[in-house]
Design a protein around this motif. Sequence first.
Motif: not given
Length: 498
Positions: A146-157
């Motif tokens: 459910e978290v990944l389904s809401q994700a638009s982007l992944f970022l690094l710190p």
Amino acid sequence: MRYVIGVDLGTSAVKTVLVNPQGTVVCEHSEAYPLSRPEPGWSEQNPEDWVQGTCDSLRRLMEKSGIDPSAVDGLSFSGQMHGLVLVDATGQVLRPAILWNDTRTTAECRKIEATLGAMLTEIARNRALEGFTLPKLLWVQSHEPEVLSQASLFLLPKDYVRYRLTGKYAMDYSDAAGTLLLDVGAKEWSADIAGAFGLSLSLCPELVESFDLTGTLLPESAAACGLLPSTKVFAGGADNACGALGAGVLGEGKTMCSIGTSGVVLSYESNKDLNLEGKVHFFNHGEKDAYYIMGVTLAAGHSLTWFKETFAADLSFDELLQGVASIPAGSGGLLFTPYLVGERTPHPDATIRGSFIGMDSGHTLDHFTRAVLEGITFSLRESIEIVRESGKVITEVIAIGGGAKNETWLQMQADIFGADIVKLESEQGPAMGAAMLAAYGSGWFASLAECADAFIRRAEVYTPQPQQVETYDGLFGLYQEVYGQTRELNRSLAAYRK
């Protein structure tokens, strides 16, 4: 006088340095933030803590220095690698960041290997290890869909912090190389790898060079940081890439050894087609179209810290190391392997643990302390030897980090590596590399190499002593046997660890 700022976003703290055109650090400041371990093997942080810590550190840096904000041409970043930050379409963080030292993803690593086979090292040039970003994405995909389904982007710190300061998304090649989603040679996101796991490339941010301009400060960010909204912000790089820049590792044959919590041996590489089949890491450099080979000892300085806190808590580090020089090479037949938290190079093994071999009643605290230093350095030599086997000639190594602060340890590195060890006059590590990216991006220099010539100065050189080299060559062979002799024993003992 003009200035640039380097921001080093570490695991325990953010460090900022204010640097002039001569490469002199005129002011620095650090702000700590917490680390969360909600489950055994988990390691997480709240990205908001990074943003707050960075703004506080920048503001206090400017206050302490007394520099007019208009004199700051730009800033750039060095960042802890691999950490997963997921944001939705509005830029809101969806869960705590999963860090580089989180080990929950062993099952996902085996899934990556089984699915991709040799394609993984052909494209990403690195093996699937728990610390990398793709295994973390797959963990979220499996355990928190459910978290990944809401994700638009992944970022690094560092990319998340830069987004908060500028309002713009980007990721540089040196940090992207640590995700296992980058085609390292082609410098583009791999549709083949992402597609194999049902991940959309839309999750991946725009790729940029480490010295590229990625915007200026948002008005509210500028106010919080004590800087002007016109301050230029450059992409920055992975901490190890920035450490390489800060040590002047810009050209064939240039090699550094960084000993902090972990230990790193890093060597410059220009051949984009080199494939070492995952024996060591192969990442994009902060310099355009350059690369580096890197081996890692997970518990380098951590081994010394653990030893001191466990067996000599009442002593300072200087007091602990005071008697080491009087102990002969080999520590009276005592060997230490620094596998306290598993190992990375050349044994990617999360189960192996450390050991002292050869203890007898004649050994003193000084013997054990020297054995710890020797064991850490033997582990790093294993990475040196892999780099040499790739065809490189290593006759000189630049030392940075905690391992560059003690003369006995510096001489030990020269004797164990069989190479000159160079200590720098002012060693700021990744923070200096970040400042160099800002200086080059701001047009101060025609190249990063020219910037390094202006910023980096040697202090001392430690040369190998032939008799010590011979002794350590023999001991190194024995050290290399310990892993194979204790591997199965440690796997059996793993069931008893609580």
